[in-house]
Design a protein around this motif. Structure first.
Motif, PDB file in Angstrom:
ATOM      1  N   ARG A  80       0.993  -1.446   0.149  1.00 15.82           N
ATOM      2  CA  ARG A  80      -0.101   0.324   0.185  1.00 15.82           C
ATOM      3  C   ARG A  80       1.095   1.637  -0.080  1.00 15.82           C
ATOM      4  O   ARG A  80       1.705   1.581   0.857  1.00 15.82           O
ATOM      5  CB  ARG A  80      -1.031   0.278   1.239  1.00 15.82           C
ATOM      6  CG  ARG A  80      -1.888  -1.223   1.090  1.00 15.82           C
ATOM      7  CD  ARG A  80      -2.434  -1.387   2.785  1.00 15.82           C
ATOM      8  NE  ARG A  80      -0.844  -1.730   3.013  1.00 15.82           N
ATOM      9  CZ  ARG A  80      -1.534  -2.333   4.508  1.00 15.82           C
ATOM     10  NH1 ARG A  80      -2.740  -1.896   5.170  1.00 15.82           N
ATOM     11  NH2 ARG A  80      -0.788  -3.091   4.927  1.00 15.82           N
ATOM     12  N   HIS A 116      -6.559  -8.043  -0.262  1.00 17.22           N
ATOM     13  CA  HIS A 116      -5.832  -8.056   1.079  1.00 17.22           C
ATOM     14  C   HIS A 116      -6.905  -8.121   1.654  1.00 17.22           C
ATOM     15  O   HIS A 116      -8.221  -8.091   1.723  1.00 17.22           O
ATOM     16  CB  HIS A 116      -4.311  -7.865   1.102  1.00 17.22           C
ATOM     17  CG  HIS A 116      -4.838  -6.031   2.247  1.00 17.22           C
ATOM     18  ND1 HIS A 116      -4.607  -5.088   0.769  1.00 17.22           N
ATOM     19  CD2 HIS A 116      -4.780  -5.318   2.844  1.00 17.22           C
ATOM     20  CE1 HIS A 116      -4.368  -4.119   0.964  1.00 17.22           C
ATOM     21  NE2 HIS A 116      -4.982  -4.307   2.574  1.00 17.22           N
ATOM     22  N   HIS A 118      -7.564  -7.938   6.497  1.00 14.39           N
ATOM     23  CA  HIS A 118      -6.922  -8.241   7.987  1.00 14.39           C
ATOM     24  C   HIS A 118      -7.368  -7.897   8.992  1.00 14.39           C
ATOM     25  O   HIS A 118      -8.922  -7.599   8.241  1.00 14.39           O
ATOM     26  CB  HIS A 118      -5.791  -6.931   8.116  1.00 14.39           C
ATOM     27  CG  HIS A 118      -5.988  -5.632   7.415  1.00 14.39           C
ATOM     28  ND1 HIS A 118      -6.788  -4.848   7.500  1.00 14.39           N
ATOM     29  CD2 HIS A 118      -5.574  -5.068   6.232  1.00 14.39           C
ATOM     30  CE1 HIS A 118      -7.312  -3.520   6.732  1.00 14.39           C
ATOM     31  NE2 HIS A 118      -6.114  -3.852   5.646  1.00 14.39           N
ATOM     32  N   ARG A 124     -12.267   4.919   4.891  1.00 14.26           N
ATOM     33  CA  ARG A 124     -11.469   5.863   3.940  1.00 14.26           C
ATOM     34  C   ARG A 124     -12.339   7.400   3.822  1.00 14.26           C
ATOM     35  O   ARG A 124     -13.270   7.127   4.050  1.00 14.26           O
ATOM     36  CB  ARG A 124     -11.029   5.440   1.895  1.00 14.26           C
ATOM     37  CG  ARG A 124     -11.104   3.502   2.214  1.00 14.26           C
ATOM     38  CD  ARG A 124     -10.332   2.943   0.967  1.00 14.26           C
ATOM     39  NE  ARG A 124      -9.693   2.112   2.018  1.00 14.26           N
ATOM     40  CZ  ARG A 124      -8.764   1.788   2.729  1.00 14.26           C
ATOM     41  NH1 ARG A 124      -8.403   2.082   3.123  1.00 14.26           N
ATOM     42  NH2 ARG A 124      -9.516   0.207   3.613  1.00 14.26           N
ATOM     43  N   HIS A 157      -9.959  -6.465   0.212  1.00 13.64           N
ATOM     44  CA  HIS A 157     -10.419  -5.083  -0.373  1.00 13.64           C
ATOM     45  C   HIS A 157      -9.577  -4.935  -1.450  1.00 13.64           C
ATOM     46  O   HIS A 157      -8.068  -5.313  -0.588  1.00 13.64           O
ATOM     47  CB  HIS A 157     -10.356  -4.024   0.366  1.00 13.64           C
ATOM     48  CG  HIS A 157      -9.875  -4.095   1.620  1.00 13.64           C
ATOM     49  ND1 HIS A 157      -9.597  -5.121   2.930  1.00 13.64           N
ATOM     50  CD2 HIS A 157      -8.898  -3.136   2.494  1.00 13.64           C
ATOM     51  CE1 HIS A 157      -8.827  -4.208   3.649  1.00 13.64           C
ATOM     52  NE2 HIS A 157      -7.691  -3.733   3.113  1.00 13.64           N
TER      53      HIS A 157
END
Ligand code: FE2
Ligand code: FE2
Length: 369
Positions: A80, A116, A118, A124, A157
């Motif tokens: 990222r 990915h 998590h 955002r 996402h």
């Protein structure tokens, strides 16, 4: 400190040191033990105590460096491509404030990341650009400036910007430090991109009409089925709400981004709000538990946090640590100002840790130190 918060009273630890005690402490230490009274006053403060300091990140100063990251590394290399904002006192856990992380991510037209997920939740807030999108749980969602988007914990996402779009910059907010503190974070990468499992913007179209829900849908996840909150709906809602509601003395008109099925926070660990400070608004000071990261979405003003003034304008980001006195002011006589913020209130509230206090001296306004 109040007089009744002196540690020199019955009920607080006030043991005088002696050579005999020192020897005793050493002996305990060899067994992985210690005397509580040597640390009690420190680990049990009279009032909530934050190790974070208030900070302001000026977008004018950061923007060029954020853009420069797109010359230096590709999203594939970086995973990222983000410049993260770190609190001077929370560098050890990469937190912007408390247990919250924030960063600024840049994506150029035609770029996209791999998918990915998590255990930390993410959100955002879009700062600039055109043609940006995110794919959450197989649902592609397009976004525009000042839209708010969630990628809840363990949802796959990925993000990108259309070929014919303009470079997009957005603020990421995550509870990574919290998930790590609780030793519960994880991370997984998908080999390639997600398969879309719904039409583009399925979530905001299906769940984004306030008060109306598709009656035969079943949603069993613990987070909001509405993944995007559009500025073009949020701002008019604030203006209309201001017409028929009293102005909150601390926060102007403040509206929480909510799970439309429950009215509660959008995710289990992080909440978010948008607030409107009318022209010339002079907010009164209060403090409460919970850590907050703000971004100015519109206009300009200043906040006084623990006696220090921080001037902000559109796109500037600042934080208010838990239990810090704070008040928000709109400096303009004619234009309203809007502040986006996200917080850890869902956790604070669920654990029964929420408390607040109103500043009563000086007509409710802090004296600048
Ligand atoms: Fe992520
Ligand atoms: Fe507040």
């Amino acid at each position: 400190m109040n007089n009744n918060q002196s540690d020199d009273q019955i009920g607080r630890a006030r043991v005088q040191d002696s050579p005999e005690l020192q020897a005793y402490y050493k002996e305990l230490e060899t067994l992985g033990a210690g005397a509580l009274w040597t640390v009690a006053n420190d680990i049990e403060p009279w009032e909530p105590r934050s190790s974070s300091v208030p900070m302001l990140w000026k977008y004018d100063q950061l923007r060029d460096l954020v853009l420069k990251s797109s010359d230096l590394v590709t999203p594939e290399q970086a995973g990222r491509r983000v410049v993260y904002l770190v609190n001077d006192k929370r560098k050890d856990v990469s937190a912007a404030v408390g247990w919250l992380y924030t960063g600024i991510q840049v994506t150029r037209p035609g770029e996209s990341t791999s998918a990915h997920k998590h255990k930390a939740s993410a959100l955002r807030f879009i700062m600039e650009g055109e043609g940006g999108y995110t794919v959450v749980d197989g649902n592609k969602i397009t976004f525009e400036v000042n839209d708010f988007v969630i990628t809840p914990n363990s949802a796959w996402h990925e993000h990108g910007v259309a070929e014919n779009g303009k470079t997009c910059i957005w603020q990421d907010g995550l509870d990574i430090p919290l998930a790590n503190a609780l030793e519960a974070n994880d991370y997984a990468v998908l080999d390639g991109k997600q398969q879309l499992n719904a039409p583009v913007n399925y979530s905001p179209i299906t769940y984004g009409l306030s008060g109306l829900l598709v009656a035969d849908k079943v949603w069993e996840k613990a987070y909001s089925p509405l993944f995007k909150f559009e500025w073009k709906k949020v701002y008019p809602a604030l203006l209309e709400t201001a017409e028929v509601n009293q102005i909150n003395p601390f926060d102007g008109i403040i509206m929480q981004y909510s799970n439309p099925l429950t009215g509660g926070h959008v995710m289990q660990t992080m909440g978010a709000s948008m607030q409107l400070l009318p022209a010339n608004f002079k907010g009164k000071a209060h403090k409460h538990t919970g850590s907050f990261v703000y971004q100015c979405a519109k206009g300009s003003g200043h906040s006084i946090i623990d006696g220090k003034r921080y001037d902000w304008k559109e796109r500037d980001i600042f934080c208010v640590p838990s239990w810090a006195w704070h008040e928000h002011h709109n400096n303009s006589e004619t234009e309203d100002a809007c502040l986006f913020s996200f917080n850890d209130l869902p956790v604070i509230e669920k654990l029964g840790f929420y408390q607040d206090k109103t500043y009563t001296e000086n007509n409710g306004h802090q004296i600048i130190l």
